[in-house]
Each structure stands twice: as C-alpha cells, then as structure tokens.
Motif scaffolding. Structure first.
Motif, PDB file in Angstrom:
ATOM      1  N   ALA A  25       0.839  -1.203   0.000  1.00 27.17           N
ATOM      2  CA  ALA A  25       0.000   0.000   0.000  1.00 27.17           C
ATOM      3  C   ALA A  25       0.875   1.255   0.000  1.00 27.17           C
ATOM      4  O   ALA A  25       0.559   2.249  -0.661  1.00 27.17           O
ATOM      5  N   ALA A  26       1.971   1.217   0.761  1.00 25.74           N
ATOM      6  CA  ALA A  26       2.885   2.369   0.783  1.00 25.74           C
ATOM      7  C   ALA A  26       3.623   2.512  -0.543  1.00 25.74           C
ATOM      8  O   ALA A  26       3.926   3.625  -0.983  1.00 25.74           O
TER       9      ALA A  26
ATOM     10  N   LEU B 294       7.767   3.473   5.986  1.00 21.59           N
ATOM     11  CA  LEU B 294       7.028   4.133   4.911  1.00 21.59           C
ATOM     12  C   LEU B 294       7.985   4.721   3.878  1.00 21.59           C
ATOM     13  O   LEU B 294       7.778   4.589   2.671  1.00 21.59           O
ATOM     14  N   LYS B 295       9.014   5.367   4.372  1.00 19.60           N
ATOM     15  CA  LYS B 295       9.979   5.968   3.459  1.00 19.60           C
ATOM     16  C   LYS B 295      10.607   4.902   2.577  1.00 19.60           C
ATOM     17  O   LYS B 295      10.767   5.089   1.359  1.00 19.60           O
TER      18      LYS B 295
ATOM     19  N   LEU C 195      11.917  -5.983   4.771  1.00 17.63           N
ATOM     20  CA  LEU C 195      11.022  -5.004   5.384  1.00 17.63           C
ATOM     21  C   LEU C 195       9.753  -5.695   5.898  1.00 17.63           C
ATOM     22  O   LEU C 195       9.278  -5.394   7.004  1.00 17.63           O
ATOM     23  N   ILE C 196       9.214  -6.612   5.133  1.00 20.78           N
ATOM     24  CA  ILE C 196       8.038  -7.371   5.571  1.00 20.78           C
ATOM     25  C   ILE C 196       8.357  -8.118   6.852  1.00 20.78           C
ATOM     26  O   ILE C 196       7.538  -8.176   7.788  1.00 20.78           O
ATOM     27  N   LYS C 197       9.540  -8.686   6.930  1.00 20.30           N
ATOM     28  CA  LYS C 197       9.954  -9.416   8.133  1.00 20.30           C
ATOM     29  C   LYS C 197      10.006  -8.487   9.341  1.00 20.30           C
ATOM     30  O   LYS C 197       9.545  -8.837  10.435  1.00 20.30           O
ATOM     31  N   LYS C 198      10.551  -7.288   9.162  1.00 19.02           N
ATOM     32  CA  LYS C 198      10.650  -6.333  10.269  1.00 19.02           C
ATOM     33  C   LYS C 198       9.258  -5.941  10.779  1.00 19.02           C
ATOM     34  O   LYS C 198       9.022  -5.869  11.985  1.00 19.02           O
ATOM     35  N   ILE C 199       8.339  -5.672   9.840  1.00 18.08           N
ATOM     36  CA  ILE C 199       6.986  -5.300  10.248  1.00 18.08           C
ATOM     37  C   ILE C 199       6.285  -6.480  10.918  1.00 18.08           C
ATOM     38  O   ILE C 199       5.576  -6.317  11.916  1.00 18.08           O
ATOM     39  N   SER C 200       6.493  -7.680  10.392  1.00 19.35           N
ATOM     40  CA  SER C 200       5.892  -8.880  10.986  1.00 19.35           C
ATOM     41  C   SER C 200       6.378  -9.081  12.412  1.00 19.35           C
ATOM     42  O   SER C 200       5.602  -9.445  13.300  1.00 19.35           O
ATOM     43  N   GLU C 201       7.668  -8.849  12.642  1.00 21.01           N
ATOM     44  CA  GLU C 201       8.220  -9.007  13.987  1.00 21.01           C
ATOM     45  C   GLU C 201       7.609  -7.995  14.947  1.00 21.01           C
ATOM     46  O   GLU C 201       7.361  -8.300  16.122  1.00 21.01           O
ATOM     47  N   SER C 202       7.356  -6.776  14.445  1.00 25.16           N
ATOM     48  CA  SER C 202       6.708  -5.772  15.287  1.00 25.16           C
ATOM     49  C   SER C 202       5.276  -6.194  15.619  1.00 25.16           C
ATOM     50  O   SER C 202       4.827  -6.052  16.758  1.00 25.16           O
TER      51      SER C 202
END
Length: 467
Positions: A236-237, A421-422, A448-455
C-alpha cells in the motif's frame, strides 16, 4: 495400522454451549447447529482432531440432558442386585430403553458416556446451581469415566464462578477448566488438554503430541497473519500512480489509487478470514464495520479517525484522504538548481535508476500520487484490530463484536513506522502487480516485511500476556 483413537463425549444440560465448545476446538463454525433454544442438538455427532498418522482425538457432541431428575429416578429404580454398580444401572436402563420413549434423547447421552474414554461436562456458569445439575453429575459418575467440568461463558458469568467451583469441589470434581467459546483464549484450550493428561496418564504422550501440534499450528497461523498484514502495508505504501499536474487528472488518478489500495485491503481481509477459518457469511455477524468482504467504513473516510482513536496533527491533511502532493524525489534532490544550470538530464542519469521516473515527472509537469501517512496509519489500525478480534473470537460466537472493545493503544504505531514508509515509497516495484524480477529488490522487500511482521508479533504477544 488402525488409528489409535482417543474419544471424548461432550455432555451437559441443554443449551450450555456443548456444540459451541466443539466448534471452537475444531476451528469450524459449521459444525453442528447452534440456536438460542433447548434441544438444538438431537443426535450424537463426532469430528476428529488429527494428532499424527496413527493418533486422532475424536470429539462427540451429544443431545442436552433435558430431564435429568426423571432420568436419575428411573435409573435408580432399575432392578439390580446389591453387588451392581453404576455401570450396571446404566446398562439395565439401556436394555429396557423401549419402556421409556420420553427419555430417548437422554438414552443417546448414556450410550455415549459408556463408549468414550473421557467426559467433558459443559456448564453454563451464568446459570444458578440447581438440583438438576447435581442429578446430571450423579448420572455421569455412574459411567465411571474421567470427568472434566468445562466452565463455559466465563466472561459473562464471572460473578457466579466461585459458586460453581465450590459445588464441583463438594462432588470431588477438582480438575475443572475455565473456557469461553465466545471470548476465546488459546491458553484455555491448552489447559483442557493438560487436564486430560492428568486424568488419562496412559495417554500422556499422545496428548503431549496434541498440545505441541496445536501450539505449532497457532504459531504458524499467527505468523502467516502477521506476514499478510505486513505485505499489505508495504504494498500500500509502495502503491503510486502518475497524474498530469491538473485538477481533472489528479482527481481521476486519486480514484484509481484509492481503488487499488481498497483492493489490496479486501484481499488481505479475505485471506485473514480464511486463515482463521471464518467464512464470508460469518462476517455479517460482527459489529466490525465490514460487509461482504468490504470495510463499511471507507478507508478514505474521516469516520475512521474517531473509530480508531487516531488524531490528525498539523503534519497530516484534514481527513483520511490521499497525499496528492507527495512527489517522491526521494534523495532530497531538488530540480531548481539543476534546471537553472541546464543540467536536468544529467541529474536524471546521475541518480539511482529508481528515482528517474519521479524526477522526469516533475520536469514534465506530472506528479506521483500515493497514500498519505494518515491513510496508512488507519490501514495499520484496521488490520491490527481485525487480527486481535479474530484471535480472540470463538467459532461459536453469534453475538456482535464491537471495535469499541479494542484499545487504541494496541494499534499505536511502532517507532520504526516512518522509516518503513519511506523505504516502501522509494520502491514502487514492490507492489505485486509491478513486482520487479530483480533478486536484490525482492530481498529488500522481504526484509522489510519481516521487520513489520516481527513488530506485529511483539504487539500480539503483549496483548496475549495481558489477557
């Protein structure tokens, strides 16, 4: 080799939530029939939870015990010798079943008691403790099978919990479990299997395998859900469309962008429902603002701000619209000095290739439109709220779930949000429909997907621990 089956008879008074319990354990909202009336289940129905190639857990739903007082009286009147025990009494009653057509439903329950390894006695703790429940437990004791009282609807009946626990202790039933088939907690499900281990010592290893299997399945489901949401946010971003620098083109392109992001969110919604084994028709039972696979509250509507407790600051546009002024001249480059110096084309070829389109559009009087920060914040909050709701919803629930129950603090943005987002906005190739075949870009997207998933996992774990 025949499978080694461990069988459970789920029994109890009519309308206490027996079918609801089984639906939740099976993750199957279509098992049996649920209605707010007595005697909905009329037959014994079973389903399996596979443990491994050689072991299964079979759970049998049974009709409700509607006339336990009469049933106990008839059983105790059977002609028996002084040496006969409870099982003999039950067998004698079953042998003479044709004499008691009015107890045909109860007869099915008694046969299930004798033919299964363990009994789950489901109790609606919202109900007061009446004589009929004591009679039911006495009848169950005749079967000489291990009994686990399952205290159901614990959220709504919490005030009555202690009374039921005291009564069960007086009947020497201490191995009860608390479970709510509407407000679901995975930890409560595990406790049921752990109690089974205590009462069925010879099945301990089989049940341990079941416990470990269910844990792995739950973790895999959570991880898959987190990855779905993370992928949605990244794409989406990254989603953007080029517009001519005039009002008509910008309006048309804005609609195109909105439709694209709505499609991404709808696809994620449907995948999350399938992952947690809820059906499209089930979603209408929710008070989530979703209808027919679409969020009823539009992603680009100002209603979302209040709904999710998001405050628009001066850094955001008013409302939850899209940032039509976002031109991704990403590296902080400006075209003014280059244009004055006559070196525009030199700048275009002097920066990394991924910035070429953005700068070229600026020179030609175009601009790129993407979702603004506020829209993406709402997208995060909506998906995270939905995930929390699905994780805590039993497959038997028919009551409405309100998003008001979701604490907006649980959907607060992570510290790395702006950097995420950036990063995504600098890579329009990451949108699935535009996906580049270049391995380095794919690797960066997956990172990046992995980082967001971990969050998301950290938020999920925090939420689970609080519950």
């Amino acid at each position: 080799m025949d499978k080694d089956l461990l069988s459970v008879a789920v029994v109890g008074h009519a309308n206490t939530g027996k079918t609801s319990l089984i639906r939740t354990l099976l993750r199957d909202a279509s098992f049996g029939e649920i209605a707010d009336k007595a005697g909905t289940t009329r037959h014994v129905e079973g389903a399996e939870i596979r443990v491994d190639d050689n072991h299964n857990l079979v759970i049998y739903d049974t009709p409700g015990l509607e006339d336990s007082i009469n049933l106990l009286s008839v059983i105790d009147e059977q002609s028996i010798s002084e040496h006969d025990d409870g099982i003999d009494r039950l067998l004698s009653f079953i042998k003479n079943e044709n004499n008691y057509p009015e107890l045909s439903q109860e007869l099915k329950v008694l046969k299930a008691l004798l033919s299964n390894d363990i009994i789950f006695y489901v109790i609606d703790i919202r109900e007061p403790i009446l004589g009929k429940y004591r009679d039911e437990l006495k009848i169950l004791s005749y079967a000489a099978k291990p009994i686990i009282p399952v205290l159901n609807f614990i959220e709504a009946g919490s005030d009555n919990m202690r009374n039921w626990q005291t009564q069960l202790a007086r009947l020497n039933l201490h191995a009860h479990v608390s479970f709510d088939s509407v407000v679901f907690r995975f930890s409560d499900e595990l406790k049921i299997y752990q109690k089974m281990q205590t009462l069925l010592a010879h099945r301990e290893q089989q049940l341990e395998a079941l416990i470990e299997q269910r844990k792995v399945q739950w973790q895999q489901r959570e991880k898959a859900a987190q990855q779905l949401i993370a992928t949605l946010l990244v794409e989406a971003a990254a989603c953007r469309f080029r517009a001519d620098n005039n009002e008509q083109s910008i309006a048309k392109t804005s609609n195109q962008l909105q439709a694209s992001i709505r499609d991404l969110e709808t696809s994620t919604l449907n995948q999350l429902l399938a992952l947690y084994q809820f059906k499209q028709q089930d979603i209408d039972q929710y008070d989530l603002p979703i209808q027919q696979g679409q969020w009823e509250l539009d992603l680009f509507s100002t209603d979302n701000l209040q709904e999710f407790g998001i405050k628009a600051t001066s850094n955001f546009v008013k409302g939850a619209g899209i940032g039509v002024a976002v031109d991704l001249v990403a590296a902080g480059l400006t075209l003014g000095a280059a244009a004055v110096a006559g070196g525009v084309m030199g700048v275009l070829w002097g920066v990394k290739q991924r910035y070429y389109d953005e700068i070229h559009a600026k020179v030609k009087g175009h601009r790129y439109l993407c979702a603004d920060d506020l829209t993406l914040h709402i997208l995060w909050a909506r998906q995270l709220s939905l995930l929390i709701a699905l994780q805590q919803r039993g497959h038997a629930s028919v009551t409405k779930l309100s998003l008001a129950q979701i604490n907006s603090e649980k959907t607060a943005l992570p510290k790395a949000w702006n950097q995420w987002l950036k990063n995504a906005r600098q890579h329009p190739q990451w949108l699935a429909s535009n996906n580049s075949d270049q391995p380095p870009l794919k690797a960066k997207k997956q990172l990046l997907i992995k980082k967001i998933s971990e969050s998301l996992a950290a938020i999920s774990n925090s939420n689970t621990n609080k519950n």
